[in-house]
Write an enzyme that holds these catalytic residues in place. Structure first.
Site, PDB file in Angstrom:
ATOM      1  N   ARG A  94      49.704 -11.298  20.098  1.00 17.74           N
ATOM      2  CA  ARG A  94      50.265 -12.017  18.973  1.00 17.74           C
ATOM      3  C   ARG A  94      50.071 -13.483  19.343  1.00 17.74           C
ATOM      4  NH1 ARG A  94      56.385 -10.881  16.959  1.00 17.74           N
ATOM      5  NH2 ARG A  94      56.755 -12.278  18.703  1.00 17.74           N
ATOM      6  N   TYR A 151      69.064   1.523 -14.555  1.00 18.73           N
ATOM      7  CA  TYR A 151      67.674   1.481 -15.027  1.00 18.73           C
ATOM      8  C   TYR A 151      66.975   2.818 -14.812  1.00 18.73           C
ATOM      9  CZ  TYR A 151      67.667  -3.617 -15.576  1.00 18.73           C
ATOM     10  OH  TYR A 151      67.913  -4.894 -15.981  1.00 18.73           O
ATOM     11  N   LYS A 206      66.187 -18.004  15.152  1.00 13.69           N
ATOM     12  CA  LYS A 206      65.190 -18.225  14.091  1.00 13.69           C
ATOM     13  C   LYS A 206      65.635 -17.525  12.808  1.00 13.69           C
ATOM     14  CE  LYS A 206      62.708 -14.350  16.091  1.00 13.69           C
ATOM     15  NZ  LYS A 206      61.688 -13.937  17.066  1.00 13.69           N
ATOM     16  N   MET A 226      69.132  -6.088  -9.635  1.00  7.20           N
ATOM     17  CA  MET A 226      69.054  -7.398  -8.983  1.00  7.20           C
ATOM     18  C   MET A 226      70.430  -7.899  -8.557  1.00  7.20           C
ATOM     19  SD  MET A 226      67.515 -10.983 -10.443  1.00  7.20           S
ATOM     20  CE  MET A 226      65.880 -10.318 -10.719  1.00  7.20           C
TER      21      MET A 226
HETATM   22  C1  LIG Z   1      62.294 -13.142  17.936  1.00  7.76           C
HETATM   23  C2  LIG Z   1      61.962 -13.301  19.343  1.00  7.76           C
HETATM   24  C3  LIG Z   1      62.871 -12.911  20.329  1.00  7.76           C
HETATM   25  C4  LIG Z   1      64.126 -12.115  20.026  1.00  7.76           C
HETATM   26  O1  LIG Z   1      63.728 -10.789  19.775  1.00  7.76           O
HETATM   27  P1  LIG Z   1      64.779  -9.616  19.423  1.00  7.76           P
HETATM   28  O2  LIG Z   1      63.922  -8.416  19.347  1.00  7.76           O
HETATM   29  O3  LIG Z   1      65.384  -9.963  18.110  1.00  7.76           O
HETATM   30  O4  LIG Z   1      65.770  -9.582  20.518  1.00  7.76           O
HETATM   31  C5  LIG Z   1      62.563 -13.218  21.648  1.00  7.76           C
HETATM   32  N1  LIG Z   1      61.407 -13.845  21.969  1.00  7.76           N
HETATM   33  C6  LIG Z   1      60.490 -14.197  21.038  1.00  7.76           C
HETATM   34  C7  LIG Z   1      59.232 -14.867  21.458  1.00  7.76           C
HETATM   35  C8  LIG Z   1      60.733 -13.927  19.704  1.00  7.76           C
HETATM   36  O5  LIG Z   1      59.815 -14.246  18.782  1.00  7.76           O
END
Ligand SMILES: *Cc1c(COP(=O)(O)O)cnc(C)c1O
Length: 332
Positions: A115, A231, A22, A279
């Site tokens: 969650r 800055y 992701k 930046m």
């Molecule tokens: C992002 C995610 C993972 C991976 O988690 P890490 O802590 O990056 O290893 C696994 N399962 C779910 C449901 C996630 O959202």
């Protein structure tokens, strides 16, 4: 990255080791991550959204993709046409998926993180009966800590597995893999450790750094004692100081939290950031590297645990912040 996956795969014991890709492969470029890990033998990949899934099509042969956000009404067109499974998270998502024909899917059960995920009592009441569930999964809230919550979640997951149809069980993220074989079940889902994050001490010495940002020196200058840099003049030269200006900044993900705490590396030589991160520019003290010139490249110290400590950011944020201006070059 492939070496990291192999280690996580070995730590997963008899379980298959998947990969969370992701957020564009945690900022590194999901397409190339999938290509390389699939070639190494990884078969199960996870993205958050259907747009992320679409961007990975067509998948390498023999590879499966799951979409963690499941199916909102507006996702159904993608979910019924793309070669990917939804991870169903709510009763509404389950109804929506059934109404559309209910093909093979994954299901997230909430065992305590509160969650995403179905409540165990919904599932016990038969919500999933007849559904073709491949991966029945849950997610650990505190896997990076030594707390009782981990075993509580593991036992809650185990106790409901019998009452829910499924092909495979999956609980562990990167940190969960380090908790040991009891947490691996049939499939593990590492993310951050693939990309060099150290989720727990057990991974130290095994997980290798993957992302190594580099920047070019646009200008080298002598800043006389008493003059300031950047800055708001937050840094003033205590003595005549050799300074180089790098073509990188917070728009590239080297955030302002690194001001005065980060450093660049010329080989083994650490070159401290001085003044504010801008930046598109960062100033470094190059007194220790007299040979560096305009046009030379230096590395940014992005050892994730160390950079996290220097910036106050999570290892995850350090990866996903890396901007689009980088050319992402993969090396063996
Ligand atoms: C992002 C995610 C993972 C991976 O988690 P890490 O802590 O990056 O290893 C696994 N399962 C779910 C449901 C996630 O959202």
């Amino acid at each position: 990255m492939v070496a990291n996956w192999r280690w996580l795969n070995a730590q997963s014991g008899g379980a298959a080791c998947g990969a969370a890709v992701k957020a564009d492969g945690y900022g590194l470029g999901a397409r190339e991550v999938v290509r390389q890990l699939a070639a190494a033998g990884c078969r199960d990949f996870f993205v958050a959204t259907w747009a992320e899934a679409a961007a990975l099509m067509p998948l390498p042969a023999g590879v499966a993709l799951s979409v963690l956000h499941g199916v909102r009404p507006e996702d159904m067109a993608a979910a019924t046409s793309l070669n990917a499974r939804p991870v169903l998270n709510t009763s509404d998502q389950v109804r929506r998926w059934r109404a559309a024909g209910g093909g093979v899917c994954d299901v997230m059960i909430d065992t305590g993180i509160n969650r995403l995920g179905l409540a165990p009592q919904d599932v016990a009441a038969g919500l999933l009966d007849g559904l073709q569930v491949d991966v029945l999964m849950s997610h650990l809230a505190c896997a990076d800590e030594d707390v009782e919550d981990n075993d509580r979640q593991r036992r809650a997951f185990l106790s409901l597995a019998d009452s829910v149809p499924h092909r495979r069980l999956s609980l562990a993220n990167s940190a969960g893999i380090c908790l040991g074989a009891d947490y691996a079940f049939d499939l593990t889902r590492p993310g951050v450790a693939l990309y060099g994050g150290i989720p727990r001490a057990e991974a130290t010495g095994h997980i290798r750094q993957v992302a190594r940002p580099e920047a070019e020196i646009l200008q080298r200058r002598l800043v006389p004692a008493g003059s300031s840099v950047g800055y708001n003049a937050t840094w003033t030269a205590a003595r005549d100081t050799e300074v180089a200006i790098l073509n990188i900044g917070y728009a590239d993900g080297i955030l302002r939290g690194f001001s005065g705490t980060g450093h660049a590396l010329a080989g083994e030589i650490a070159l401290p950031f001085i003044g504010r991160v801008s930046m598109d520019l960062i100033a470094i003290d190059v007194t220790a590297a007299p040979d560096l010139r305009e046009g030379d490249w230096v590395a940014i110290d992005y050892d994730l645990p160390r950079a996290a400590a220097a910036s106050g950011l999570a290892q995850y944020e350090l990866l996903t912040s890396l901007g689009d201006r980088f050319e992402r070059v993969w090396m063996d």
